[in-house]
Design a protein around this motif. Structure first.
Motif, PDB file in Angstrom:
ATOM      1  N   VAL A   1       0.819  -1.215   0.000  1.00  0.00           N
ATOM      2  CA  VAL A   1       0.000   0.000   0.000  1.00  0.00           C
ATOM      3  C   VAL A   1       0.853   1.266   0.000  1.00  0.00           C
ATOM      4  O   VAL A   1       0.408   2.316  -0.465  1.00  0.00           O
ATOM      5  N   GLU A   2       2.074   1.179   0.532  1.00  0.00           N
ATOM      6  CA  GLU A   2       2.960   2.342   0.538  1.00  0.00           C
ATOM      7  C   GLU A   2       4.408   1.876   0.430  1.00  0.00           C
ATOM      8  O   GLU A   2       4.782   0.832   0.984  1.00  0.00           O
ATOM      9  N   VAL A   3       5.230   2.651  -0.271  1.00  0.00           N
ATOM     10  CA  VAL A   3       6.684   2.434  -0.307  1.00  0.00           C
ATOM     11  C   VAL A   3       7.346   3.794  -0.147  1.00  0.00           C
ATOM     12  O   VAL A   3       6.786   4.818  -0.555  1.00  0.00           O
ATOM     13  N   ASN A   4       8.519   3.821   0.462  1.00  0.00           N
ATOM     14  CA  ASN A   4       9.192   5.111   0.594  1.00  0.00           C
ATOM     15  C   ASN A   4      10.255   5.282  -0.490  1.00  0.00           C
ATOM     16  O   ASN A   4      10.535   4.359  -1.278  1.00  0.00           O
ATOM     17  N   ALA A   5      10.847   6.461  -0.523  1.00  0.00           N
ATOM     18  CA  ALA A   5      11.814   6.784  -1.572  1.00  0.00           C
ATOM     19  C   ALA A   5      13.023   5.853  -1.521  1.00  0.00           C
ATOM     20  O   ALA A   5      13.562   5.459  -2.565  1.00  0.00           O
ATOM     21  N   ALA A   6      13.447   5.491  -0.307  1.00  0.00           N
ATOM     22  CA  ALA A   6      14.625   4.624  -0.173  1.00  0.00           C
ATOM     23  C   ALA A   6      14.370   3.249  -0.780  1.00  0.00           C
ATOM     24  O   ALA A   6      15.266   2.653  -1.387  1.00  0.00           O
ATOM     25  N   PHE A   7      13.143   2.728  -0.633  1.00  0.00           N
ATOM     26  CA  PHE A   7      12.836   1.418  -1.210  1.00  0.00           C
ATOM     27  C   PHE A   7      12.810   1.493  -2.732  1.00  0.00           C
ATOM     28  O   PHE A   7      13.301   0.588  -3.416  1.00  0.00           O
ATOM     29  N   LYS A   8      12.265   2.567  -3.267  1.00  0.00           N
ATOM     30  CA  LYS A   8      12.241   2.724  -4.726  1.00  0.00           C
ATOM     31  C   LYS A   8      13.656   2.842  -5.276  1.00  0.00           C
ATOM     32  O   LYS A   8      13.973   2.281  -6.330  1.00  0.00           O
ATOM     33  N   SER A   9      14.514   3.552  -4.544  1.00  0.00           N
ATOM     34  CA  SER A   9      15.906   3.677  -4.967  1.00  0.00           C
ATOM     35  C   SER A   9      16.621   2.333  -4.898  1.00  0.00           C
ATOM     36  O   SER A   9      17.419   1.992  -5.775  1.00  0.00           O
ATOM     37  N   LEU A  10      16.320   1.552  -3.857  1.00  0.00           N
ATOM     38  CA  LEU A  10      16.966   0.254  -3.674  1.00  0.00           C
ATOM     39  C   LEU A  10      16.590  -0.731  -4.773  1.00  0.00           C
ATOM     40  O   LEU A  10      17.451  -1.444  -5.297  1.00  0.00           O
ATOM     41  N   THR A  11      15.308  -0.770  -5.134  1.00  0.00           N
ATOM     42  CA  THR A  11      14.818  -1.808  -6.047  1.00  0.00           C
ATOM     43  C   THR A  11      14.678  -1.362  -7.497  1.00  0.00           C
ATOM     44  O   THR A  11      14.542  -2.201  -8.387  1.00  0.00           O
ATOM     45  N   GLY A  12      14.692  -0.042  -7.727  1.00  0.00           N
ATOM     46  CA  GLY A  12      14.561   0.447  -9.100  1.00  0.00           C
ATOM     47  C   GLY A  12      13.132   0.565  -9.590  1.00  0.00           C
ATOM     48  O   GLY A  12      12.894   0.907 -10.757  1.00  0.00           O
ATOM     49  N   TYR A  13      12.152   0.301  -8.718  1.00  0.00           N
ATOM     50  CA  TYR A  13      10.745   0.383  -9.111  1.00  0.00           C
ATOM     51  C   TYR A  13      10.167   1.766  -8.790  1.00  0.00           C
ATOM     52  O   TYR A  13      10.693   2.493  -7.950  1.00  0.00           O
TER      53      TYR A  13
END
Length: 228
Positions: free
Chosen positions: A30-42
């Motif tokens: 339901v939610e992801v933060n900027a660090a997770f998007k940076s980590l995974t590329g999604y």
């Protein structure tokens, strides 16, 4: 939105650690933060309202299912080694922790992923370097061998040793004498055996523990508290 929830939302988004919030037994994102998007590329669009299975985020889906079960039973997990998959297919070594929370009255789980890929690569490079030195380590003193063994496998010094191969009583005696720097002739004298018998014991010992030289056998033994 209550002040505490606004504060949580702000901390969640700005946190330097990769974080995800999922809901329901299927753990829908339901939610992801900027660090997770940076980590995974999604991106948000690719992640939100999707299942981890749909995205193939985890290298080992069975491990994720086991951890989800543990979270339901214990309300959380701490510091588990896992591997995520970047959007480009690259493997990411992470430590994951999770906690059951309530968001707007809805039961959810917040997941935290610490990327340890660089540290893990450094550990592997250190092990490879130590192995290279140990390939011809007959000149090393026992104290240096002990230190190299500890560096190569720090879990052993922390009391968490790897599984040991089942050795016979005689094979263990031979291994302990090898750790005392005795050669085959000295071992034969100590155990009142012929040199050929000792050589046979040594050959079987090496085959069991997967080594092909005395220095490696000493390291194997010291990692497991034999002959230390």
């Amino acid at each position: 939105m209550q002040a505490s929830e606004r504060h949580f939302a702000s901390v969640f988004e700005m946190a330097p650690v990769a974080m995800v919030i999922t809901k329901g037994d299927e753990n829908r994102i339901v939610e992801v933060n900027a660090a997770f998007k940076s980590l995974t590329g999604y991106t948000d669009h690719a992640l939100v309202d999707r299942l981890a299975d749909d995205l193939q985020l985890w290298n080992d889906a069975a491990q994720r299912v086991e951890l989800e079960t543990e979270i339901r039973e214990r309300n959380g997990i701490r510091g588990h080694d896992v591997r995520l998959l970047h959007k480009n297919g690259e493997t990411l070594d992470c430590l994951v922790s999770a906690e059951r929370i309530s968001v707007d009255g809805t039961p959810c789980v917040v997941w935290l992923y610490q990327d340890i890929s660089a540290r893990r690569r450094g550990e592997l490079e250190l092990v490879e370097a130590i192995d290279a030195v140990m390939k011809d380590a007959n000149w090393l003193s026992r104290s240096i061998m002990d230190k190299l063994a500890t560096l190569r496998n720090p879990r052993a010094s922390a009391g968490t040793t790897p599984p040991t191969t089942e050795l016979s009583k005689r094979e263990r005696e031979v291994l302990e004498l090898i750790c005392q720097d005795l050669d085959d002739a000295a071992i034969a004298t100590r155990l009142d055996l012929s040199r050929n018998t000792v050589r046979n014991h040594v050959a079987r010992l090496y085959a069991k523990i997967g080594v092909n030289r005395r220095s490696a056998a000493i390291v194997w033994a010291h990692e497991r508290g034999v002959g230390a």
